[in-house]
Design a protein around this motif. Structure first.
Motif, mmCIF file in Angstrom:
data_model
loop_
_atom_site.group_PDB
_atom_site.id
_atom_site.type_symbol
_atom_site.label_atom_id
_atom_site.label_comp_id
_atom_site.label_asym_id
_atom_site.label_seq_id
_atom_site.Cartn_x
_atom_site.Cartn_y
_atom_site.Cartn_z
ATOM 1 N N PRO B 197 54.766 41.833 97.660
ATOM 2 C CA PRO B 197 55.130 41.040 96.477
ATOM 3 C C PRO B 197 56.219 40.012 96.761
ATOM 4 N N CYS B 234 62.754 51.058 97.009
ATOM 5 C CA CYS B 234 62.397 49.751 97.553
ATOM 6 C C CYS B 234 63.441 48.739 97.101
ATOM 7 N N HIS B 237 62.699 46.363 94.236
ATOM 8 C CA HIS B 237 62.138 46.805 92.960
ATOM 9 C C HIS B 237 62.754 46.156 91.721
ATOM 10 N N CYS B 240 60.609 43.052 91.339
ATOM 11 C CA CYS B 240 59.183 43.076 91.645
ATOM 12 C C CYS B 240 58.347 43.164 90.371
ATOM 13 N N CYS B 247 58.709 53.469 93.262
ATOM 14 C CA CYS B 247 59.442 52.410 93.955
ATOM 15 C C CYS B 247 60.949 52.555 93.751
ATOM 16 N N CYS B 265 55.160 48.459 101.277
ATOM 17 C CA CYS B 265 55.000 48.412 99.820
ATOM 18 C C CYS B 265 54.029 49.494 99.421
ATOM 19 N N PHE B 266 54.265 50.121 98.255
ATOM 20 C CA PHE B 266 53.402 51.216 97.815
ATOM 21 C C PHE B 266 52.081 50.735 97.234
HETATM 22 S S1 SF4 Z 1 57.230 49.036 96.839
HETATM 23 FE FE1 SF4 Z 1 56.016 47.240 96.513
HETATM 24 S S2 SF4 Z 1 55.416 47.380 94.399
HETATM 25 FE FE2 SF4 Z 1 57.109 48.768 94.658
HETATM 26 S S3 SF4 Z 1 58.883 47.575 94.116
HETATM 27 FE FE3 SF4 Z 1 58.651 47.439 96.300
HETATM 28 S S4 SF4 Z 1 57.504 45.633 96.564
HETATM 29 FE FE4 SF4 Z 1 57.269 46.145 94.451
#
Ligand code: SF4
Lengths: 313, 276
Positions: B197, B234, B237, B240, B247, B265-266
């Motif tokens: 993202p 993350c 997040h 995002c 996340c 990224c998930f």
């Molecule tokens: S893991 Fe991917 S979807 Fe989740 S917050 Fe991070 S970037 Fe966004």
């Protein structure tokens, strides 16, 4: 460069003239005069004395006479040391102050600058803290206290040890008589130099070009000596200019404490006695030295920083 | 900076930097010094302040050769001038004896590149090498970097914010966010089908030639992360658009992506494609 040099010298002359003028009239404005004796003196004698030294002339007249004599290199007669001219007094005292000042200056640079570099490179370690704290102590202790402390330690407490040093006097410049006054003169300057060098060195080591030098794989020693040191020395040189002038013209305090026949002590005595010409003479020498040292500093900048140009305005 | 052992004293790096069989993060200063400027060279961001102001340009070049190649003064001088010529500095003999402040920014960056190339490094790390320069000069410097790469076969790690530079110069791209790699891949793939993202957001921010002249510049909403206090999970997040519950607590690992390359990224790839 030469035209710059000459122009600066040319500017120095009117500067000196202003200093002389201000100083001349300030001296005359101070209450009292050279012939205020403790015991009453007959009026005729006083009048005689005043006439002999032209103190009964109008002030402007005295001023012009003084300037005229100065131009011929004559600082006039001393009012207090009757048998001497100020020129001879300075000729006797200045070399003494000069020798002491030079020794102190060399000592201060040789000790202060390397210590500052060491502290900077060891920034925020114990070594740095010790050096910096010592330097701070050196700065905050005024030299009239420092002088007496030195006398107490080396002159009194160390009386029966090999560290014993004479507490004062000059003895025609015997080495043992020089050590304490030179130390006392140098200590505050060592302290200042440590602090200034440390600060500018820390800053220089953070510069991008020092990072470049390290990225080249140069040994640390070369990075410091070749790349960082030169720009770190700029503030040191700036400080050393006037500092040298003050050191060379003799410290009034140190020369008084240690009974040294330099011009600093003459200055103190001259001021106390309203010895107009003596005070004027020492002031002029000091002022000329300050002006000269500032010029030397500006010329040194050119050696340290290629961006400095002496042409143009 | 970490790789070169040039972090500020309060900087910390974790992980491992492997180069020619050594871990640069744990190498001793003397080992680093044998590598730095030799097989691993660096070009810095700001050519105005990255050259030592009180040394002539030539001396700053020859000292590298004297150090790593053990050359004498004359030989080092000849090689340095030859290198200045190769980075297309006009009148290299004259420039050789000049001080940095007598050169323009573009010339100085050429000097920096010459300096990096001197010992024929296997890898050059170029940290935003064009950011401080005029646009036209930027293009020249990029050409030069490309030329140097093609002529010498040296690898280049180019650190930049400028996606145009990436598109023009890079083969493989690693997108970083908050000090970590969030996506890697071959350069075309990244631009065509960004998987993370953040990468998507970055690309969406680039103004396009066919945009209306009045169109507002797009930005990624939210604040860049505070590196001292990274959000848990993350790091991206808070900004995002696809953020999910996990996340916020778990950090996604850098794993192979279906379309090639890696991403952290998930989200699964399909989902992303649908969203974009
Ligand atoms: S893991 Fe991917 S979807 Fe989740 S917050 Fe991070 S970037 Fe966004």
């Amino acid at each position: 460069m030469w035209s710059y040099f000459l122009r600066r010298v040319a500017i120095g002359i009117p500067t000196l003239w202003v200093i002389i003028t201000v100083c001349f009239f300030l001296m005359r404005l101070t209450p009292g005069g050279p012939f205020d004796f403790d015991a009453p003196v007959p009026a005729e004698i006083l009048a005689n004395l005043r006439a002999q030294y032209h103190l009964d002339d109008p002030l402007w007249r005295q001023y012009l006479d003084y300037l005229w004599n100065l131009l011929r290199g004559d600082f006039g007669p001393s009012f207090k040391y009757r048998d001497f001219t100020v020129t001879t007094l300075i000729a006797q005292g200045f070399p003494v102050s000069l020798q002491n000042g030079l020794s102190a200056l060399v000592l201060a640079i040789v000790v202060g600058v390397p210590l500052g570099i060491v502290a900077a490179l060891a920034q925020n370690t114990r070594r740095d803290y010790i050096v910096s704290a010592a330097a701070m102590t050196g700065i905050v202790i005024p030299n009239f206290i420092m002088g007496h402390m030195l006398i107490l330690i080396f002159g009194v407490w160390a009386k029966d040890s090999i560290f014993h040093l004479p507490a004062g006097g000059w003895e025609n410049g015997a080495l043992t008589h020089r050590i304490l006054p030179v130390l006392c003169l140098a200590l505050p300057y060592i302290a200042y130099l440590v602090r200034i060098t440390r600060g500018s060195m820390i800053e220089a080591m953070r510069a991008n070009y020092v990072r470049t030098a390290r990225a080249k794989g140069l040994p640390f020693r070369l990075v410091v000596l070749r790349h960082a040191l030169k720009s770190a020395l700029m503030p040191v040189v700036t400080f050393l200019g006037p500092a040298t002038a003050f050191l060379l013209t003799g410290s009034m305090v140190v020369e008084t404490i240690f009974q040294i026949p330099g011009i600093g002590r003459y200055f103190v005595q001259g001021a106390l006695n309203r010895d107009y010409t003596l005070v004027m003479g020492v002031t002029i020498i000091s002022a000329a030295l300050v002006i000269a040292m500032n010029l030397v500093v500006d010329m040194l900048y050119g050696l340290l920083d290629p961006k400095v140009r002496y042409d143009g305005r | 900076m970490a790789a070169m052992g040039l972090l500020a004293p309060n900087g910390r790096a974790t992980g491992e930097v492997r180069f020619a069989g050594a871990n640069l993060l744990t190498a001793r200063e003397s080992e680093l010094n044998a590598i730095r400027g030799n097989t691993l060279a660096m070009v810095f961001q700001d050519p105005m302040t990255s050259l030592t102001p009180h040394m002539k340009v030539g001396r700053q070049l020859t000292e590298v050769l004297q150090r790593h190649r053990g050359l004498g003064k004359a030989a080092a001088r000849d090689q340095a001038i030859a290198m200045l010529r190769r980075v297309q500095i006009p009148e290299p003999e004259r420039r050789f004896v000049m001080y940095p402040h007598e050169l323009s920014g573009g010339l100085r960056q050429r000097v920096m590149i010459a300096m990096a190339l001197l010992c024929g490094p296997r890898l050059i790390i170029a940290d935003e090498p064009t950011t401080a320069l005029d646009v036209t000069v930027q293009a020249q410097i990029l050409d030069l970097i490309r030329l140097a790469r093609d002529e010498t076969g040296t690898s280049i790690i180019l650190i930049t914010h400028d996606l145009g530079v990436v598109a023009g110069l890079a083969d493989r791209v690693a997108v970083m966010y908050a000090g970590r790699i969030v996506e890697t891949g071959e350069v075309r793939r990244i631009f065509k089908t960004p998987q993370h993202p953040y990468t998507q957001g970055l690309l969406a921010c680039t103004p396009r030639l066919d945009d209306a002249a009045t169109a507002a510049l797009r930005t990624i909403p939210g604040q860049p992360p505070n590196l001292q206090r990274l959000p848990p999970g993350c790091a991206y997040h808070p900004r995002c658009p696809y953020v999910m519950d996990r996340c916020r607590t778990n950090r996604p690992a850098l794993l192979p992506a279906a379309v090639g390359g890696m991403k952290a990224c998930f989200l699964d790839d399909l989902h992303l494609k649908a969203a974009s």
